[in-house]
Design a protein around this motif. Structure first.
Motif, PDB file in Angstrom:
ATOM      1  N   GLU A   1       0.842  -1.196   0.000  1.00 55.34           N
ATOM      2  CA  GLU A   1       0.000   0.000   0.000  1.00 55.34           C
ATOM      3  C   GLU A   1       0.875   1.243   0.000  1.00 55.34           C
ATOM      4  OE1 GLU A   1      -2.483  -0.051   3.373  1.00 55.34           O
ATOM      5  OE2 GLU A   1      -3.861  -1.580   2.594  1.00 55.34           O
ATOM      6  N   SER A   2       0.349   2.275  -0.546  1.00 47.63           N
ATOM      7  CA  SER A   2       1.102   3.534  -0.492  1.00 47.63           C
ATOM      8  C   SER A   2       0.967   4.113   0.910  1.00 47.63           C
ATOM      9  CB  SER A   2       0.549   4.520  -1.522  1.00 47.63           C
ATOM     10  OG  SER A   2      -0.668   5.033  -1.048  1.00 47.63           O
ATOM     11  N   LEU A   3       1.844   5.002   1.238  1.00 46.51           N
ATOM     12  CA  LEU A   3       1.818   5.616   2.562  1.00 46.51           C
ATOM     13  C   LEU A   3       0.499   6.331   2.791  1.00 46.51           C
ATOM     14  CD1 LEU A   3       5.310   7.033   3.439  1.00 46.51           C
ATOM     15  CD2 LEU A   3       3.758   5.825   4.950  1.00 46.51           C
ATOM     16  N   ASP A   4       0.056   7.021   1.764  1.00 44.57           N
ATOM     17  CA  ASP A   4      -1.190   7.771   1.898  1.00 44.57           C
ATOM     18  C   ASP A   4      -2.345   6.849   2.212  1.00 44.57           C
ATOM     19  OD1 ASP A   4       0.006  10.128   1.512  1.00 44.57           O
ATOM     20  OD2 ASP A   4      -0.443  10.285  -0.630  1.00 44.57           O
ATOM     21  N   GLU A   5      -2.347   5.716   1.507  1.00 49.40           N
ATOM     22  CA  GLU A   5      -3.436   4.761   1.722  1.00 49.40           C
ATOM     23  C   GLU A   5      -3.429   4.266   3.163  1.00 49.40           C
ATOM     24  OE1 GLU A   5      -4.519   2.375  -2.372  1.00 49.40           O
ATOM     25  OE2 GLU A   5      -2.639   1.974  -1.343  1.00 49.40           O
ATOM     26  N   ALA A   6      -2.243   3.893   3.625  1.00 54.04           N
ATOM     27  CA  ALA A   6      -2.122   3.394   4.990  1.00 54.04           C
ATOM     28  C   ALA A   6      -2.551   4.448   5.984  1.00 54.04           C
ATOM     29  CB  ALA A   6      -0.675   2.987   5.258  1.00 54.04           C
ATOM     30  N   GLN A   7      -2.127   5.663   5.728  1.00 48.88           N
ATOM     31  CA  GLN A   7      -2.468   6.770   6.613  1.00 48.88           C
ATOM     32  C   GLN A   7      -3.978   6.952   6.663  1.00 48.88           C
ATOM     33  OE1 GLN A   7       0.461   7.752   7.717  1.00 48.88           O
ATOM     34  NE2 GLN A   7      -0.506   8.911   9.360  1.00 48.88           N
ATOM     35  N   ALA A   8      -4.559   6.910   5.508  1.00 43.84           N
ATOM     36  CA  ALA A   8      -6.003   7.098   5.423  1.00 43.84           C
ATOM     37  C   ALA A   8      -6.715   5.980   6.178  1.00 43.84           C
ATOM     38  CB  ALA A   8      -6.438   7.091   3.956  1.00 43.84           C
ATOM     39  N   ARG A   9      -6.220   4.794   6.047  1.00 46.94           N
ATOM     40  CA  ARG A   9      -6.839   3.663   6.700  1.00 46.94           C
ATOM     41  C   ARG A   9      -6.728   3.808   8.227  1.00 46.94           C
ATOM     42  NH1 ARG A   9      -5.471  -2.370   4.754  1.00 46.94           N
ATOM     43  NH2 ARG A   9      -6.894  -3.452   6.167  1.00 46.94           N
ATOM     44  N   LYS A  10      -5.558   4.232   8.620  1.00 47.32           N
ATOM     45  CA  LYS A  10      -5.331   4.437  10.041  1.00 47.32           C
ATOM     46  C   LYS A  10      -6.312   5.486  10.580  1.00 47.32           C
ATOM     47  CE  LYS A  10      -1.360   5.631  12.782  1.00 47.32           C
ATOM     48  NZ  LYS A  10       0.015   6.075  12.628  1.00 47.32           N
ATOM     49  N   HIS A  11      -6.422   6.557   9.819  1.00 42.75           N
ATOM     50  CA  HIS A  11      -7.295   7.642  10.238  1.00 42.75           C
ATOM     51  C   HIS A  11      -8.733   7.151  10.328  1.00 42.75           C
ATOM     52  CE1 HIS A  11      -9.562  11.484   9.676  1.00 42.75           C
ATOM     53  NE2 HIS A  11      -8.738  11.781  10.684  1.00 42.75           N
ATOM     54  N   ALA A  12      -9.114   6.371   9.357  1.00 45.16           N
ATOM     55  CA  ALA A  12     -10.469   5.836   9.345  1.00 45.16           C
ATOM     56  C   ALA A  12     -10.714   4.999  10.598  1.00 45.16           C
ATOM     57  CB  ALA A  12     -10.675   4.988   8.086  1.00 45.16           C
ATOM     58  N   LEU A  13      -9.708   4.224  10.946  1.00 40.85           N
ATOM     59  CA  LEU A  13      -9.844   3.387  12.138  1.00 40.85           C
ATOM     60  C   LEU A  13      -9.980   4.246  13.386  1.00 40.85           C
ATOM     61  CD1 LEU A  13      -7.309   0.514  11.535  1.00 40.85           C
ATOM     62  CD2 LEU A  13      -9.760   0.298  11.977  1.00 40.85           C
ATOM     63  N   ASN A  14      -9.178   5.273  13.410  1.00 33.69           N
ATOM     64  CA  ASN A  14      -9.190   6.128  14.590  1.00 33.69           C
ATOM     65  C   ASN A  14     -10.528   6.833  14.750  1.00 33.69           C
ATOM     66  OD1 ASN A  14      -6.888   5.926  16.144  1.00 33.69           O
ATOM     67  ND2 ASN A  14      -5.665   7.000  14.602  1.00 33.69           N
ATOM     68  N   CYS A  15     -11.177   7.075  13.614  1.00 32.04           N
ATOM     69  CA  CYS A  15     -12.440   7.804  13.674  1.00 32.04           C
ATOM     70  C   CYS A  15     -13.646   6.881  13.799  1.00 32.04           C
ATOM     71  CB  CYS A  15     -12.598   8.679  12.429  1.00 32.04           C
ATOM     72  SG  CYS A  15     -11.367   9.975  12.361  1.00 32.04           S
ATOM     73  N   HIS A  16     -13.377   5.624  13.833  1.00 36.02           N
ATOM     74  CA  HIS A  16     -14.487   4.673  13.935  1.00 36.02           C
ATOM     75  C   HIS A  16     -15.272   4.930  15.201  1.00 36.02           C
ATOM     76  CE1 HIS A  16     -16.647   0.889  14.104  1.00 36.02           C
ATOM     77  NE2 HIS A  16     -16.331   0.724  12.812  1.00 36.02           N
ATOM     78  N   ARG A  17     -16.593   4.824  15.100  1.00 34.88           N
ATOM     79  CA  ARG A  17     -17.403   5.203  16.259  1.00 34.88           C
ATOM     80  C   ARG A  17     -17.217   4.251  17.429  1.00 34.88           C
ATOM     81  NH1 ARG A  17     -22.086   1.991  15.970  1.00 34.88           N
ATOM     82  NH2 ARG A  17     -22.113   0.803  14.029  1.00 34.88           N
ATOM     83  N   MET A  18     -16.790   3.050  17.148  1.00 35.63           N
ATOM     84  CA  MET A  18     -16.602   2.093  18.238  1.00 35.63           C
ATOM     85  C   MET A  18     -15.215   2.201  18.881  1.00 35.63           C
ATOM     86  SD  MET A  18     -19.302   0.551  18.748  1.00 35.63           S
ATOM     87  CE  MET A  18     -18.919  -0.943  19.648  1.00 35.63           C
ATOM     88  N   LYS A  19     -14.387   3.024  18.268  1.00 34.50           N
ATOM     89  CA  LYS A  19     -12.994   3.049  18.711  1.00 34.50           C
ATOM     90  C   LYS A  19     -12.821   3.418  20.198  1.00 34.50           C
ATOM     91  CE  LYS A  19      -8.597   4.778  18.842  1.00 34.50           C
ATOM     92  NZ  LYS A  19      -7.996   5.922  19.485  1.00 34.50           N
ATOM     93  N   PRO A  20     -13.448   4.520  20.668  1.00 38.78           N
ATOM     94  CA  PRO A  20     -13.256   4.871  22.084  1.00 38.78           C
ATOM     95  C   PRO A  20     -13.684   3.756  23.027  1.00 38.78           C
ATOM     96  CG  PRO A  20     -14.324   6.640  20.894  1.00 38.78           C
ATOM     97  CD  PRO A  20     -14.308   5.464  19.960  1.00 38.78           C
ATOM     98  N   ALA A  21     -14.790   3.156  22.727  1.00 34.98           N
ATOM     99  CA  ALA A  21     -15.281   2.077  23.584  1.00 34.98           C
ATOM    100  C   ALA A  21     -14.302   0.911  23.594  1.00 34.98           C
ATOM    101  CB  ALA A  21     -16.641   1.613  23.085  1.00 34.98           C
ATOM    102  N   LEU A  22     -13.896   0.518  22.416  1.00 33.73           N
ATOM    103  CA  LEU A  22     -12.948  -0.594  22.303  1.00 33.73           C
ATOM    104  C   LEU A  22     -11.653  -0.261  23.055  1.00 33.73           C
ATOM    105  CD1 LEU A  22     -12.347  -3.325  21.011  1.00 33.73           C
ATOM    106  CD2 LEU A  22     -11.401  -2.106  19.054  1.00 33.73           C
ATOM    107  N   PHE A  23     -11.238   0.978  22.865  1.00 35.39           N
ATOM    108  CA  PHE A  23      -9.993   1.422  23.501  1.00 35.39           C
ATOM    109  C   PHE A  23     -10.085   1.277  25.015  1.00 35.39           C
ATOM    110  CE2 PHE A  23      -7.188   4.673  25.235  1.00 35.39           C
ATOM    111  CZ  PHE A  23      -6.025   4.411  24.536  1.00 35.39           C
ATOM    112  N   SER A  24     -11.200   1.759  25.556  1.00 29.43           N
ATOM    113  CA  SER A  24     -11.308   1.716  27.016  1.00 29.43           C
ATOM    114  C   SER A  24     -11.419   0.289  27.515  1.00 29.43           C
ATOM    115  CB  SER A  24     -12.490   2.561  27.490  1.00 29.43           C
ATOM    116  OG  SER A  24     -13.688   1.977  27.065  1.00 29.43           O
ATOM    117  N   VAL A  25     -12.094  -0.527  26.746  1.00 27.07           N
ATOM    118  CA  VAL A  25     -12.201  -1.936  27.144  1.00 27.07           C
ATOM    119  C   VAL A  25     -10.824  -2.586  27.152  1.00 27.07           C
ATOM    120  CG1 VAL A  25     -12.997  -4.205  26.411  1.00 27.07           C
ATOM    121  CG2 VAL A  25     -14.569  -2.274  26.418  1.00 27.07           C
TER     122      VAL A  25
END
Length: 330
Positions: A54-78
Motif C-alpha cells: 500500500e502507499s503511505l497515503d493509503e495506509a495513513q487514510a486507513r489508520k485515520h479511518a480506524l481512529n475515527c471509527h465510532r466504536m474506537k473509544p469504547a474498544l480502547f477503554s475496554v
DNA sequence: CCATATGATTCAGG
DNA sequence: CCTGAATCATATGG
C-alpha cells in the motif's frame, strides 16, 4: 520500567497485526475453528505483505479511518481495562515511598553546608557557623576562609550544573517517552493513567542518579570541611615575635594571667593573630604552666628580666626625653 | 624516626 | 560564655 516497556512493546507488535486483519475481525477464529491453520496463516501473511504494497497515503487514510471509527473509544477503554487487570499484579508492588528519606537527608545536609541553598545566604551561613566559636570578629580566620569559600563555591557550581543537566535529561526523556506513549496510544491501549505511572517510574529511576550526585557532593563537602575547617591539620606555629609578646604579657601578669577582652584584642593585633587564637594560647599556657611550673621557670625568669629591662628602657627614655644616646637591645 | 612542643578542638562545670 | 583539662594532629629539633 523494563517489564512495562517489554509488555508495551510486545503489544505494539500485536497492534500491527490486528490492524492488518481488521477488515474481517473474525476471520482468524473462524478459519482456526475450521481446522486449517497453515492456510490461514498464509492468508494472514499475505494480508500483511499487502500492507507493504500500500502507499503511505493509503495506509495513513486507513489508520485515520480506524481512529475515527465510532466504536474506537469504547474498544480502547475496554482494552485498557483488560490490560489494567492483566498487569495489575506486576506493578502494585512498588507504589509507595514518595518522600525518599535518604534523599531528604542529603538535601538537608547540602542545604546546611550552603551548597544547595541561595547563593550568598547559604555560603555566609556556613562561614558564620564556622566562625561562631571565634566570637564574631570580622577578620577571624579570614586567611583560610577565602580558600575554603572558593573551593566550596566550586563544588557548588559543579553541583548545580550537574543538577541542571540531570533535570534537563530527565524532563527530556520523560517528554520523549510521554510523546511516544501518546503517539502509540492511537494504535494500542495505553490509558493516561498508565502514562502517568510510566512517568513516575522514570522519575524514580532518575532519582537514583540524583541521589548519587547529591551523595558525592556531600562527600566532597565533608572532605573539604575536614581539610580546611579542622585547623589542626594546618597547624602553624606563631612567629617568634608573636610568642614573645604573648609570653611577655603572660609572665608580667603571672598572678592573674587572664587578659580582658580588650587586652586580648590588643595582643591579637600586635601578634597578627585572631582573638580566639590569643584565648587558645592563654588557655594552653595557663594549664601547661600550672602543670609543670619548674619547666617554665627559666622562661619566666627570662621574660621577667626582659620586661624589667624594657621598663627600665622606657623609663630611661621617658626621663631622658629625647636623648639619642639611649642604648637599644638588638 | 622519635620525643617533645604547640596550636586547636572537645567536653564538662559553674 | 569562659575556663580547665584532656586530647588530637601537626611541627620541630635531635
Amino acid at each position: 520500567m523494563d517489564d512495562q516497556t517489554r509488555m508495551l512493546a510486545s503489544m505494539g507488535g500485536l497492534g500491527g497485526l490486528s490492524q492488518a486483519d481488521v477488515g474481517d475481525p473474525d476471520s482468524v477464529r473462524k478459519q482456526q475453528s475450521l481446522g486449517q491453520p497453515p492456510q490461514d496463516i498464509g492468508d494472514i501473511l499475505q494480508q500483511i505483505m499487502a500492507i507493504t504494497d500500500e502507499s503511505l497515503d493509503e495506509a495513513q487514510a486507513r489508520k485515520h479511518a480506524l481512529n475515527c471509527h465510532r466504536m474506537k473509544p469504547a474498544l480502547f477503554s475496554v482494552l485498557c481495562e483488560i490490560k489494567e487487570k492483566t498487569v495489575l499484579s506486576i506493578r502494585g508492588v512498588q507504589e509507595e515511598d514518595p518522600p525518599d528519606p535518604q534523599i531528604m537527608r542529603l538535601d538537608n545536609m547540602l542545604l546546611a553546608e550552603g551548597v544547595s541553598g541561595p547563593e550568598k545566604g547559604g555560603g555566609s551561613a556556613a562561614a558564620a557557623a564556622a566562625a561562631a566559636a571565634a566570637g564574631g570578629s570580622p577578620n577571624d580566620g579570614s586567611i583560610e576562609h577565602s580558600d575554603y569559600r572558593a573551593k566550596l563555591a566550586q563544588i557548588r557550581q559543579i553541583y548545580h550544573s550537574e543538577l541542571e543537566k540531570y533535570e534537563q535529561a530527565c524532563s527530556e526523556f520523560t517528554n520523549h517517552v510521554m510523546n511516544l506513549l501518546r503517539e502509540q496510544s492511537r494504535t494500542r491501549p495505553i490509558s493516561p493513567k498508565e502514562i502517568e505511572r510510566m512517568v513516575a517510574i522514570i522519575h524514580r529511576k532518575f532519582s537514583s542518579i540524583q541521589m548519587q550526585l547529591k551523595q558525592s557532593t556531600c562527600e566532597a563537602v565533608m572532605i573539604l570541611r575536614s581539610r580546611f575547617l579542622d585547623a589542626r591539620r594546618k597547624r602553624r606555629n606563631f612567629n617568634k615575635q608573636a610568642t614573645e609578646v604573648l609570653n611577655e604579657y603572660f609572665y608580667s601578669h603571672l598572678s592573674n594571667p587572664y587578659p580582658s577582652e580588650e587586652a586580648k584584642e590588643e595582643l591579637a593585633k600586635k601578634c597578627a593573630i585572631t582573638v580566639s587564637q590569643v584565648s587558645n594560647w592563654f588557655g594552653n599556657k595557663r594549664i601547661r604552666y600550672k602543670k609543670n611550673i619548674g619547666k617554665f621557670q627559666e622562661e619566666a625568669n627570662l621574660y621577667a628580666v626582659k620586661t624589667a629591662v624594657d621598663a627600665a628602657n622606657v623609663s630611661a627614655q621617658a626621663s631622658q626625653a629625647n636623648s639619642p644616646a639611649t642604648p637599644n637591645s638588638g
